[in-house]
Scaffold this motif. Structure first.
Motif, short mmCIF file in Angstrom:
data_model
loop_
_atom_site.label_atom_id
_atom_site.label_comp_id
_atom_site.label_asym_id
_atom_site.label_seq_id
_atom_site.Cartn_x
_atom_site.Cartn_y
_atom_site.Cartn_z
N GLY A 1 0.89 -1.32 0.12
CA GLY A 1 0.22 -0.19 -0.27
C GLY A 1 0.92 1.27 -0.01
O GLY A 1 2.45 1.00 -0.12
N PRO A 2 0.41 2.63 0.03
CA PRO A 2 0.93 4.09 0.05
C PRO A 2 1.58 3.98 1.13
O PRO A 2 2.86 4.59 0.89
CB PRO A 2 -0.07 5.24 -0.47
N ARG A 3 1.26 2.95 2.22
CA ARG A 3 2.26 3.55 3.03
C ARG A 3 3.47 2.70 3.62
O ARG A 3 3.80 2.50 4.53
CB ARG A 3 1.35 3.41 4.73
N ALA A 4 3.48 1.74 1.82
CA ALA A 4 4.63 0.34 2.53
C ALA A 4 5.79 1.72 2.76
O ALA A 4 6.16 2.90 2.95
CB ALA A 4 4.93 0.23 0.94
N GLY A 5 6.63 0.85 3.67
CA GLY A 5 8.00 1.67 3.57
C GLY A 5 8.18 2.08 5.54
O GLY A 5 9.36 2.15 5.23
N LEU A 6 6.98 1.88 6.31
CA LEU A 6 6.96 2.21 7.16
C LEU A 6 7.67 1.70 9.20
O LEU A 6 7.87 0.72 8.88
CB LEU A 6 5.02 2.18 7.92
N GLY B 1 3.80 4.87 -4.63
CA GLY B 1 4.10 6.14 -5.58
C GLY B 1 5.39 6.22 -5.41
O GLY B 1 5.51 8.13 -5.60
N MET B 2 6.20 5.66 -5.97
CA MET B 2 7.58 6.45 -5.38
C MET B 2 8.17 6.07 -6.64
O MET B 2 8.63 4.30 -7.19
CB MET B 2 8.76 6.56 -4.06
N GLN C 1 10.76 -4.40 -3.71
CA GLN C 1 11.30 -2.95 -2.54
C GLN C 1 10.75 -2.77 -4.75
O GLN C 1 10.39 -1.88 -3.74
CB GLN C 1 12.39 -3.23 -2.86
N PHE C 2 10.65 -2.90 -5.21
CA PHE C 2 10.31 -2.43 -6.77
C PHE C 2 9.11 -1.57 -6.11
O PHE C 2 8.26 -1.18 -6.72
CB PHE C 2 10.89 -3.36 -7.62
N ALA C 3 8.55 -3.64 -6.26
CA ALA C 3 6.85 -3.35 -5.73
C ALA C 3 6.41 -2.32 -4.58
O ALA C 3 4.69 -1.06 -5.10
CB ALA C 3 5.74 -4.71 -5.40
N CYS C 4 6.72 -2.07 -4.10
CA CYS C 4 6.59 -1.70 -2.53
C CYS C 4 6.97 0.38 -3.14
O CYS C 4 5.73 1.17 -2.64
CB CYS C 4 7.41 -1.93 -1.65
#
Lengths: 280, 128
Positions: A197-202, B99-100, B91-94
């Protein structure tokens, strides 16, 4: 008599396993992570467990959506490292301990934990990455391993409290085994991360630090963390941390933390690692 | 309203999503096998069509709309089989879900990851 004498907790990020398999552990990116596990390698060589009960989760590898056991104990004699879609990891076959597993199964079920028992199952990175982080690359794993798979993929996973209680029951089960065995319980997964989701990487380092504090000294409080708070604070995949509570519950109420390590990032994830010994 | 519905940017894979996503995730799971990956790559629409996905789900798969797949019941550990089939990393998919660019996402992770501050409640975001 058998005894659970120590617990180890660690993240099980697949990229850490790939770093081992591809010889990248000294690369700039990975060196701080692997230096963080040097202590564990020395410690395990000194403490030499006979059996590790390894709490982990399958990642849509052996357990898909057809059967979703909340707690599943691996009772087989061996477990093959899984092909997760890019070939099997070049790691040794995992040898189980069917006799101890059968004893634990009987003890836990009569203790009101309604386990699923699995005799045949491939084990994915959730189980093999912790072995690589602690044992490196031996010809054969130096101890037997009993997999304990926990559903943390389909919400809701078991509560933290249920996991802590399962740890208590596991301790009793091992202690009633009529053979001299030195047993460890490892809890794997976490720490904070979100892979969707858009919050990925939290990443929430404060939450992670507090979780480790509570796990060591106030496990009942750690066990009371609600699912929604794991999701909100540690990310949708951070909820895997409930598995650490099983390892903690298998030790005495008071423990000594002989190792504590934390690093961000490994790929998308905060890496955390503890070694706990019974304090008498 | 579920108590986790106010978390922004997050699709909790609960029983309802798992039910909706069962065919979608079953399709993804099939890609663990090389033969199936070949069949999928040869004709994506025909292969996906054998799993009983909804039209919306098929469209999300074919257009690699990760967040729509998540909203329609996809789970990342199943979807990862599709990332790998495409020769892409998690990581590519994340990064795409967030949106980055992958570089910007990787740099964010190296700098300690996405802060929870301002990312706990949807209202924090709608209030700006």
């Amino acid at each position: 008599m058998a005894e659970v004498f120590a617990a180890l907790t660690t993240s099980h990020v697949p990229a850490m396993g790939a770093a081992v398999d591809l010889g990248k552990t000294r690369d700039e990116y990975w060196r701080p992570v692997f230096e963080g596990y040097e202590f564990a390698k020395r410690w395990i060589a000194e403490t030499r467990p006979d059996v590790v009960i390894l709490v982990y989760n399958d990642h849509a590898t052996a357990l898909g959506l057809d059967v979703i056991p909340t707690f599943a104990l691996g009772c087989g004699a061996e477990f093959e490292p899984a092909d997760e879609g890019w070939g099997r990891r070049p790691v040794p076959m995992v040898k189980g301990d069917p006799e101890l597993a059968a004893h634990i199964a009987q003890s836990l079920i009569l203790d009101e934990f309604d386990l699923t028992l699995i005799n045949r199952m491939d084990v994915d990175h959730g189980l093999t990455v912790p072995l690589s982080m602690v044992f490196g690359q031996p010809e054969a794993w130096p101890c037997k391993v009993i997999p304990l798979a926990v559903n943390v993929v389909q919400y809701p996973p078991p509560t933290g409290n249920r996991c802590l209680r399962l740890g208590h029951a596991l301790r009793k089960a091992v202690a009633s085994y009529d053979r001299d065995l030195r047993v460890m319980v490892w809890g794997t997964g976490g720490m904070s991360h979100q892979l969707q989701g858009p919050r990925a990487g939290l990443i929430n380092s404060e939450f992670d630090a507090r979780f480790m504090d509570l796990l060591i000294d106030a496990p009942e409080e750690a066990a009371s963390i609600r699912h929604v708070d794991y999701l909100r604070e540690s990310g949708s995949e951070g909820i895997e941390l409930v598995m650490w509570l099983i390892a903690r519950g298998a030790l005495t109420p008071k423990v000594r933390a002989v190792r504590r390590f934390y690093h961000v990032p490994a790929s998308n994830t905060a890496v955390g690692h503890l070694i706990l010994e019974n304090a008498i | 309203m579920k108590e986790y519905d106010d978390i922004p940017g997050t699709y909790v894979f609960d029983a309802e999503r798992a039910r909706q996503g069962y065919p979608l995730n079953r399709f993804c799971m099939s890609l663990m096998h090389e033969d199936n990956r070949k069949r999928f790559k040869a004709d994506e629409a025909a292969y996906v069509g054998t799993f009983g996905l909804s039209e919306e789900q098929v469209d999300a798969v074919l257009s690699r709309s990760w967040n729509r797949m998540l909203a329609l019941g996809g789970n990342v550990y199943f979807m990862a089989k599709l990332f790998f089939t495409d020769g892409r990393s998690v990581q590519f998919a994340c990064a795409q879900m967030a949106g980055m660019t992958q570089d910007a996402y990787a740099q964010m992770m190296l700098s300690g990851g996405r802060s929870p501050d301002g990312n706990r409640y949807k209202r924090e975001q709608s209030d700006g």
